[in-house]
Scaffold this motif. Structure first.
Motif, PDB file in Angstrom:
ATOM      1  N   ASP A  80       0.826  -1.209   0.000  1.00  0.00           N
ATOM      2  CA  ASP A  80       0.000   0.000   0.000  1.00  0.00           C
ATOM      3  C   ASP A  80       0.857   1.254   0.000  1.00  0.00           C
ATOM      4  O   ASP A  80       0.486   2.278  -0.579  1.00  0.00           O
ATOM      5  N   SER A  81       1.985   1.179   0.662  1.00  0.00           N
ATOM      6  CA  SER A  81       2.987   2.242   0.568  1.00  0.00           C
ATOM      7  C   SER A  81       4.282   1.584   0.106  1.00  0.00           C
ATOM      8  O   SER A  81       4.458   0.374   0.277  1.00  0.00           O
ATOM      9  N   PRO A  82       5.197   2.342  -0.459  1.00  0.00           N
ATOM     10  CA  PRO A  82       6.436   1.737  -0.972  1.00  0.00           C
ATOM     11  C   PRO A  82       7.446   1.340   0.104  1.00  0.00           C
ATOM     12  O   PRO A  82       8.450   0.701  -0.213  1.00  0.00           O
ATOM     13  N   ASP A  83       7.199   1.685   1.369  1.00  0.00           N
ATOM     14  CA  ASP A  83       8.241   1.560   2.385  1.00  0.00           C
ATOM     15  C   ASP A  83       8.777   0.137   2.527  1.00  0.00           C
ATOM     16  O   ASP A  83       9.996  -0.080   2.594  1.00  0.00           O
ATOM     17  N   ARG A 114       3.474   4.279  -7.781  1.00  0.00           N
ATOM     18  CA  ARG A 114       4.145   4.794  -6.577  1.00  0.00           C
ATOM     19  C   ARG A 114       5.329   3.903  -6.203  1.00  0.00           C
ATOM     20  O   ARG A 114       6.388   4.398  -5.787  1.00  0.00           O
ATOM     21  N   ALA A 163       9.244   5.181  -6.164  1.00  0.00           N
ATOM     22  CA  ALA A 163      10.032   5.103  -4.936  1.00  0.00           C
ATOM     23  C   ALA A 163      11.297   4.271  -5.138  1.00  0.00           C
ATOM     24  O   ALA A 163      12.379   4.635  -4.641  1.00  0.00           O
ATOM     25  N   GLY A 182      -1.052   2.701  -7.400  1.00  0.00           N
ATOM     26  CA  GLY A 182      -0.201   2.089  -6.388  1.00  0.00           C
ATOM     27  C   GLY A 182       1.066   1.515  -6.980  1.00  0.00           C
ATOM     28  O   GLY A 182       2.161   1.646  -6.404  1.00  0.00           O
TER      29      GLY A 182
END
Length: 277
Positions: A185-188, A234, A238, A231
């Motif tokens: 959901d996030s690139p972290d 992103r 990243a 998504g």
């Protein structure tokens, strides 16, 4: 990434009922690429023979691998390889690995891990074996050798949600990093996993079935609960911000008709934009 493209309309690695559409998908994407920096690898019409390897259509797959390797030879910059089926990544990763010896990781965004060998594959389709072949395990002729293989410790899976039992055992036993869709959901998490490999460069393999079929209809295999195009982009942005992109593959586009291809192409071109701008 300088926008250089190699189009490989290979379908012989797939065992999907929609396999022949993969050739049409590659051709549809080619029609929207700049001709001055786009090259096409000819793919034979014939299916090919297994030749007792346990890989369907092995002979044709080897032929296309050799043709793609020749097309890539001599190039020094990153290339965006357009399939066809996932098998086109074998020669493409080999090329990138020669340019970045001992410093290349592979990020494999796909609904499937593609970690079978001929001994474990339930289908005989090379598309389900190609990542394992990139790590040096598989049938002679469709496996990277020791000087260019990418070890499993430098492989990061993302978005896999159709994992066969033998692949699951391998992932657990070898400690392969596999991030589910919800972790993307996030690139972290993906950036951290790639950083943990110690590599400074990466090859991105993108099978479009990592996307949710609600956002891209022209897929050879349909698996719900995938990524959105936004998504995915992103993640690409990243990764490129922290690492050098050595090359990429886009595979798995299997439109039902030219009209259906037209509906999906804007999303695919947005992904290509994220990889090349």
């Amino acid at each position: 990434m300088a926008p250089t493209f190699v189009v490989v309309p290979q379908w012989q690695g797939s065992v999907s009922p929609r396999a022949m559409r993969l050739s049409d998908g590659a051709e549809a994407i080619r029609g929207d690429l700049p001709s001055s920096v786009t090259h096409q690898v000819p793919v034979p019409a014939e299916a090919g023979d297994a030749l007792d390897t346990g890989i369907d259509r092995f002979s044709t797959l080897v032929m296309v691998r050799e043709r793609l390797a020749i097309a890539l030879r001599g190039g020094t910059g990153p290339v965006l390889t357009i399939g066809g089926d996932n098998g086109v990544s074998l020669a493409a990763v080999e090329h990138a690995s020669r340019q970045h010896p001992d410093d290349l990781a592979v990020v494999w965004l796909d609904a499937h891990p593609d970690l079978h060998t001929p001994d474990t594959s339930p289908s005989g389709g090379f598309t389900g074996m190609v990542l394992r072949a990139i790590t040096g395990e598989g049938a002679e002729g469709l496996t990277l050798d020791a000087e260019v293989r990418v070890p499993l410790q430098r492989v990061v899976l993302g978005g896999a949600r159709a994992i066969d039992p033998a692949e699951d055992v391998l992932i657990q036993e070898r400690g392969i990093v596999s991030l589910p869709v919800e972790d993307l959901d996030s690139p972290d998490a993906l950036v951290a996993a790639l950083r943990a490999t110690g590599a400074r460069t990466f090859y991105l393999h993108l099978d479009l079935d990592v996307l949710d079929p609600a956002v891209l209809a022209g897929l050879a295999d349909l698996y719900p609960f995938g990524l959105s195009v936004e998504g995915l982009n992103r993640l690409i942005t990243a990764l490129r911000a922290d690492f050098e992109l050595a090359g990429a593959t886009i595979a798995g586009f299997a439109p039902a008709s030219p009209e259906a291809a037209t509906d999906d192409l804007p999303s695919i071109l947005r992904i290509i934009g994220a990889l090349t701008r």
